[in-house]
Design a protein around this motif. Structure first.
Motif, PDB file in Angstrom:
ATOM      1  N   PRO A  57      -1.324  -1.725  -9.503  1.00 23.88           N
ATOM      2  CA  PRO A  57      -0.227  -1.761  -8.534  1.00 23.88           C
ATOM      3  C   PRO A  57      -0.584  -2.608  -7.321  1.00 23.88           C
ATOM      4  N   VAL A  58       0.452  -3.171  -6.687  1.00 28.29           N
ATOM      5  CA  VAL A  58       0.272  -4.069  -5.555  1.00 28.29           C
ATOM      6  C   VAL A  58       1.238  -3.689  -4.438  1.00 28.29           C
ATOM      7  N   ILE A  59       0.754  -3.740  -3.211  1.00 28.51           N
ATOM      8  CA  ILE A  59       1.603  -3.576  -2.029  1.00 28.51           C
ATOM      9  C   ILE A  59       1.486  -4.851  -1.213  1.00 28.51           C
ATOM     10  N   PHE A  60       2.614  -5.506  -0.931  1.00 33.08           N
ATOM     11  CA  PHE A  60       2.611  -6.695  -0.097  1.00 33.08           C
ATOM     12  C   PHE A  60       3.043  -6.335   1.321  1.00 33.08           C
ATOM     13  N   ILE A  61       2.430  -7.006   2.292  1.00 35.75           N
ATOM     14  CA  ILE A  61       2.774  -6.831   3.696  1.00 35.75           C
ATOM     15  C   ILE A  61       3.161  -8.197   4.252  1.00 35.75           C
ATOM     16  N   THR A  62       4.302  -8.265   4.941  1.00 39.18           N
ATOM     17  CA  THR A  62       4.773  -9.551   5.451  1.00 39.18           C
ATOM     18  C   THR A  62       5.633  -9.357   6.692  1.00 39.18           C
ATOM     19  N   ALA A  63       5.608 -10.365   7.563  1.00 40.89           N
ATOM     20  CA  ALA A  63       6.465 -10.343   8.746  1.00 40.89           C
ATOM     21  C   ALA A  63       7.885 -10.789   8.406  1.00 40.89           C
ATOM     22  N   TYR A  64       8.091 -11.286   7.192  1.00 38.95           N
ATOM     23  CA  TYR A  64       9.404 -11.812   6.803  1.00 38.95           C
ATOM     24  C   TYR A  64       9.845 -11.232   5.453  1.00 38.95           C
ATOM     25  N   PRO A  65      10.093  -9.923   5.389  1.00 35.83           N
ATOM     26  CA  PRO A  65      10.429  -9.308   4.098  1.00 35.83           C
ATOM     27  C   PRO A  65      11.718  -9.836   3.493  1.00 35.83           C
ATOM     28  N   GLU A  66      12.660 -10.265   4.362  1.00 29.05           N
ATOM     29  CA  GLU A  66      13.942 -10.731   3.835  1.00 29.05           C
ATOM     30  C   GLU A  66      13.781 -11.972   2.967  1.00 29.05           C
ATOM     31  N   ARG A  67      12.685 -12.734   3.177  1.00 28.04           N
ATOM     32  CA  ARG A  67      12.460 -13.931   2.376  1.00 28.04           C
ATOM     33  C   ARG A  67      12.048 -13.594   0.943  1.00 28.04           C
ATOM     34  N   LEU A  68      11.568 -12.371   0.748  1.00 27.77           N
ATOM     35  CA  LEU A  68      11.112 -11.967  -0.576  1.00 27.77           C
ATOM     36  C   LEU A  68      12.080 -11.021  -1.262  1.00 27.77           C
ATOM     37  N   LEU A  69      13.104 -10.569  -0.527  1.00 31.51           N
ATOM     38  CA  LEU A  69      14.069  -9.630  -1.095  1.00 31.51           C
ATOM     39  C   LEU A  69      15.365 -10.356  -1.418  1.00 31.51           C
ATOM     40  N   THR A  70      15.256 -11.394  -2.215  1.00 29.80           N
ATOM     41  CA  THR A  70      16.412 -12.241  -2.502  1.00 29.80           C
ATOM     42  C   THR A  70      16.993 -12.014  -3.882  1.00 29.80           C
ATOM     43  N   GLY A  71      16.225 -11.426  -4.785  1.00 33.40           N
ATOM     44  CA  GLY A  71      16.682 -11.238  -6.156  1.00 33.40           C
ATOM     45  C   GLY A  71      16.528 -12.477  -7.012  1.00 33.40           C
ATOM     46  N   ASP A  72      15.966 -13.565  -6.420  1.00 38.53           N
ATOM     47  CA  ASP A  72      15.830 -14.816  -7.162  1.00 38.53           C
ATOM     48  C   ASP A  72      14.649 -14.813  -8.122  1.00 38.53           C
ATOM     49  N   ARG A  73      13.699 -13.906  -7.917  1.00 39.20           N
ATOM     50  CA  ARG A  73      12.502 -13.869  -8.748  1.00 39.20           C
ATOM     51  C   ARG A  73      11.963 -12.445  -8.715  1.00 39.20           C
ATOM     52  N   PRO A  74      10.981 -12.132  -9.544  1.00 35.87           N
ATOM     53  CA  PRO A  74      10.425 -10.784  -9.509  1.00 35.87           C
ATOM     54  C   PRO A  74       9.953 -10.405  -8.107  1.00 35.87           C
ATOM     55  N   GLU A  75      10.200  -9.163  -7.740  1.00 36.43           N
ATOM     56  CA  GLU A  75       9.867  -8.674  -6.414  1.00 36.43           C
ATOM     57  C   GLU A  75       8.936  -7.472  -6.520  1.00 36.43           C
ATOM     58  N   PRO A  76       8.111  -7.268  -5.501  1.00 38.07           N
ATOM     59  CA  PRO A  76       7.208  -6.119  -5.548  1.00 38.07           C
ATOM     60  C   PRO A  76       7.955  -4.822  -5.307  1.00 38.07           C
ATOM     61  N   ALA A  77       7.508  -3.762  -5.942  1.00 39.71           N
ATOM     62  CA  ALA A  77       8.129  -2.464  -5.711  1.00 39.71           C
ATOM     63  C   ALA A  77       7.847  -1.989  -4.293  1.00 39.71           C
ATOM     64  N   PHE A  78       6.678  -2.349  -3.756  1.00 42.59           N
ATOM     65  CA  PHE A  78       6.327  -1.926  -2.404  1.00 42.59           C
ATOM     66  C   PHE A  78       6.121  -3.141  -1.515  1.00 42.59           C
ATOM     67  N   LEU A  79       6.989  -3.275  -0.530  1.00 42.12           N
ATOM     68  CA  LEU A  79       6.964  -4.397   0.402  1.00 42.12           C
ATOM     69  C   LEU A  79       7.097  -3.824   1.806  1.00 42.12           C
ATOM     70  N   ILE A  80       6.050  -3.949   2.613  1.00 43.01           N
ATOM     71  CA  ILE A  80       6.015  -3.379   3.951  1.00 43.01           C
ATOM     72  C   ILE A  80       6.205  -4.479   4.984  1.00 43.01           C
ATOM     73  N   SER A  81       7.042  -4.217   5.982  1.00 45.16           N
ATOM     74  CA  SER A  81       7.315  -5.194   7.032  1.00 45.16           C
ATOM     75  C   SER A  81       6.277  -5.101   8.145  1.00 45.16           C
ATOM     76  N   LYS A  82       5.882  -6.270   8.665  1.00 42.88           N
ATOM     77  CA  LYS A  82       5.065  -6.332   9.878  1.00 42.88           C
ATOM     78  C   LYS A  82       5.984  -6.494  11.084  1.00 42.88           C
ATOM     79  N   PRO A  83       5.667  -5.848  12.210  1.00 46.11           N
ATOM     80  CA  PRO A  83       4.581  -4.885  12.418  1.00 46.11           C
ATOM     81  C   PRO A  83       4.894  -3.589  11.677  1.00 46.11           C
ATOM     82  N   TYR A  84       3.894  -2.999  11.056  1.00 46.35           N
ATOM     83  CA  TYR A  84       4.100  -1.828  10.220  1.00 46.35           C
ATOM     84  C   TYR A  84       3.747  -0.544  10.981  1.00 46.35           C
ATOM     85  N   GLN A  85       4.265   0.555  10.481  1.00 49.78           N
ATOM     86  CA  GLN A  85       3.865   1.870  10.944  1.00 49.78           C
ATOM     87  C   GLN A  85       2.768   2.378  10.011  1.00 49.78           C
ATOM     88  N   GLN A  86       1.742   2.994  10.560  1.00 46.95           N
ATOM     89  CA  GLN A  86       0.653   3.482   9.720  1.00 46.95           C
ATOM     90  C   GLN A  86       1.164   4.446   8.652  1.00 46.95           C
TER      91      GLN A  86
END
Length: 271
Positions: free
Chosen positions: A221-250
């Motif tokens: 399993p993989v968790i991605f962290i990014t300051a720009y989650p909307e760029r990866l939540l497009t539906g254009d390609r496979p997406e991670p099940a867990f995508l956390i936005s920066k700045p994140y909450q612990q």
């Protein structure tokens, strides 16, 4: 505002929140394809009857409330492949959880809904929502521990992530700042979970690093962290099940780590 204008405004707001609805559905099912089936069924339910969008709740929580009702009723016309080993293993894991705990945890810690809105989405009392989240955290944290590879180029964030992961009882196999370092660490010891930033120190891609590791050494399993989650939540390609936005909450990281390790069937991205 005319009825037509109101309907157009609702459609616009639903569209703005659809990527996060898909993220929630994907995290529930562990699969982009299965998650999108639930998201599509949610939209179909709303098109058939706009009144299901609970008045006074707000568009986003109302949208999630409809998805939750679809999830609980199973009205997706989806026949899951019983030969899908990862999905089957995930279902066995989920069967061990107290009912409704995982949904409450996702809604509160990943999607950021306060307990009052979690209660409204799930149609339960707020005190029950709080109890469900606490129960989920305890059950998942106690169930599985393993090896975690962190791919993060910012030292302070890397240290924070290491502390969060260690406090959950997992062992950190290393922290990589570049794609090459990540692959080297993955070759030395295959992790049970990867926690990765998207943009790395040498402008290499955390997505590429993860795909290199999984392609050469196996799946996890993989968790991605990014300051720009909307760029990866497009539906254009496979997406991670867990995508956390920066700045994140612990708490968001703790929840995602526990669930990814527990569920063990998350998908990754292809660059």
């Amino acid at each position: 505002m005319t009825q037509s204008d109101a309907e157009q405004d609702l459609s616009t707001q639903i569209g703005e929140n659809l990527p996060y609805l898909r993220r929630y559905a994907r995290a529930l099912t562990g699969s982009q394809e299965r998650g999108d089936r639930y998201a599509a069924a949610t939209l179909e339910t709303i098109l058939a009857d706009r009144s299901v969008m609970m008045a006074g709740l707000g568009v986003k929580p109302a949208l999630f409330r409809v998805l939750h009702s679809v999830w609980k009723s199973g009205k997706t016309d989806v026949i899951f492949d019983s030969d899908d080993a990862l999905f089957g293993a995930a279902q066995k894991h989920m069967a061990k959880l107290t009912e409704n705990t995982r949904e409450a945890l996702l809604l509160h810690t990943i999607e950021g809904f306060p307990f009052g809105q979690v209660a409204a989405i799930m149609d339960i009392d707020q005190s029950e929502a709080e109890h469900l989240v606490q129960t989920a955290q305890r059950e998942m944290a106690d169930s599985i521990s393993g090896r975690v590879l962190i791919i993060e180029d910012e030292p302070l964030i890397a240290m924070d992530l290491e502390g969060i992961v260690a406090d959950l009882g997992h062992r950190i196999t290393g922290n990589a700042r570049t794609r090459d370092e990540a692959v080297k660490l993955g070759r030395a010891e295959m992790p049970d979970l990867i926690l990765a930033d998207i943009r790395l120190a040498d402008n290499s891609s955390g997505i590429d690093a993860v795909n290199d590791i999984l392609g050469q050494f196996g799946t996890c399993p993989v968790i991605f962290i990014t300051a720009y989650p909307e760029r990866l939540l497009t539906g254009d390609r496979p997406e991670p099940a867990f995508l956390i936005s920066k700045p994140y909450q612990q708490e968001s990281v703790r929840s995602a780590v526990s669930q990814a390790m527990f569920f063990a069937s998350t998908e990754t991205l292809r660059a």
